[in-house]
Design an enzyme around this catalytic site. Structure first.
Site, short mmCIF file in Angstrom:
data_model
loop_
_atom_site.label_atom_id
_atom_site.label_comp_id
_atom_site.label_asym_id
_atom_site.label_seq_id
_atom_site.Cartn_x
_atom_site.Cartn_y
_atom_site.Cartn_z
N LYS A 13 0.45 -0.60 -0.25
CA LYS A 13 -0.42 0.14 0.08
C LYS A 13 0.65 1.24 0.25
CE LYS A 13 -0.99 -0.38 4.85
NZ LYS A 13 0.02 -0.86 5.35
N ARG A 88 -4.99 2.76 12.83
CA ARG A 88 -4.72 1.15 12.97
C ARG A 88 -5.37 0.59 13.84
NH1 ARG A 88 0.46 1.79 10.50
NH2 ARG A 88 1.48 -0.32 10.06
N ARG A 122 12.20 -6.42 1.00
CA ARG A 122 11.86 -4.76 0.71
C ARG A 122 13.30 -4.13 1.19
NH1 ARG A 122 5.94 -2.65 2.44
NH2 ARG A 122 6.73 -2.94 4.62
N ARG A 155 14.56 -1.62 6.82
CA ARG A 155 14.21 -1.72 8.27
C ARG A 155 14.38 -2.47 9.37
NH1 ARG A 155 8.01 0.46 7.09
NH2 ARG A 155 8.14 -0.69 8.22
N ARG A 166 4.17 -8.53 13.89
CA ARG A 166 3.31 -7.13 12.85
C ARG A 166 2.20 -7.62 12.87
NH1 ARG A 166 7.42 -4.30 9.34
NH2 ARG A 166 5.48 -3.04 8.70
P1 AMP Z 1 3.90 1.33 8.64
O1 AMP Z 1 5.68 1.99 8.54
O2 AMP Z 1 3.04 1.85 8.11
O3 AMP Z 1 4.10 0.06 8.93
O4 AMP Z 1 4.71 1.38 10.84
C1 AMP Z 1 5.60 1.38 11.05
C2 AMP Z 1 5.90 1.23 12.29
O5 AMP Z 1 5.26 2.22 12.90
C3 AMP Z 1 4.70 0.65 13.48
O6 AMP Z 1 4.87 -0.70 13.64
C4 AMP Z 1 4.33 1.04 14.60
O7 AMP Z 1 5.47 1.02 15.14
C5 AMP Z 1 4.38 2.41 13.87
N1 AMP Z 1 3.15 2.86 13.42
C6 AMP Z 1 2.70 3.71 12.31
N2 AMP Z 1 1.77 3.21 11.95
C7 AMP Z 1 1.44 3.67 13.27
C8 AMP Z 1 -0.10 3.63 13.79
N3 AMP Z 1 -1.41 4.52 13.23
N4 AMP Z 1 -0.47 4.09 15.05
C9 AMP Z 1 0.47 3.07 15.46
N5 AMP Z 1 1.49 2.75 15.32
C10 AMP Z 1 1.30 2.83 13.59
#
Ligand code: AMP
Length: 216
Positions: A13, A88, A122, A155, A166
């Site tokens: 996404k 989320r 990735r 990452r 996750r």
């Molecule tokens: P992502 O890049 O979207 O996978 O986000 C990486 C990490 O950022 C997640 O595993 C969370 O630790 C934190 N994170 C991102 N968006 C949120 C959210 N809406 N609520 C809480 N934690 C978030």
């Protein structure tokens, strides 16, 4: 047009939102990117969220909601946005309803084994955030970004152990939001199982079509 994108980590996404935001000239706002940016700049917020992110856990709602509220108030969001990675949790979805109206929730669905393969392959640009994949969107020059030539990295939350955690967090906390948006009638599902270089790949085109329908 105010758009949110839903789906497990690794459905692609971020990549699709990046492309479609350029097509419609609206910002792609990824909460994960915003947090990573804070970490890179070593801000107070960056330090606060470091541990949650490294473990694949969610950052507490109050911190995340405040950050999103401030970002959506910026001028570039006047004509809309694509919000990726937020909400989320149910509490975040309720908070978002109070901040602004959402026109559509685009849900990218994919099988878990497809997701795991995507995430562990990735590689992301440190400078512009462009997302590559060792098999599907390979770097033209090893270790360098295809878009801006910046350095690419993997990452720390993309190791198989953290990915498993996750996906558990996603299944328990975020998946219920699909029903939430379906119930209010603004959910659009897009099958995101095929990789971007597959001849039948249509995810980006389908995403654009969904948003064009909104304008009619
Ligand atoms: P992502 O890049 O979207 O996978 O986000 C990486 C990490 O950022 C997640 O595993 C969370 O630790 C934190 N994170 C991102 N968006 C949120 C959210 N809406 N609520 C809480 N934690 C978030």
């Amino acid at each position: 047009m105010n758009v949110i994108v839903l789906g497990a980590p690794g459905t692609g996404k971020g990549t699709y939102s990046h492309r479609v935001s350029k097509h419609f000239n609206i910002p792609h706002i990824s909460t994960g990117d915003l947090f990573r940016d804070h970490q890179k700049k070593e801000t107070e917020l960056g330090k606060k969220v470091q541990e949650f992110m490294a473990k694949g856990q969610l950052v507490p709602d109050e911190i995340t909601i405040e950050m999103v509220k401030e970002r959506l108030a910026e001028n570039d969001c006047e004509n809309g946005f694509i919000l990726d990675g937020f909400p989320r949790t149910v509490a975040q979805a309720e908070a978002l309803d109070k901040i602004t109206n959402i026109d559509v929730a685009v849900y990218f669905s994919a099988e878990h084994h497809v997701i795991i393969d995507r995430i562990t392959g990735r590689r992301i640009c440190r400078d512009c955030g462009y997302i590559h994949h060792v098999k599907n969107i390979p770097m033209k020059k090893e270790g360098k970004c295809n878009e801006c030539g910046g350095e690419v990295y993997q990452r720390e939350d993309e190791t198989p152990e953290v990915v498993k955690d996750r996906l558990f967090v996603y299944d328990t906390k975020t998946r219920p939001l699909i029903n939430h948006y379906e119930n209010i009638g603004i959910l659009k599902e897009i099958d995101a199982n095929l990789d971007i270089n597959h001849p039948n790949f249509k995810v980006v085109d389908n995403f654009i079509k969904v948003l064009e329908e909104l304008d009619k």
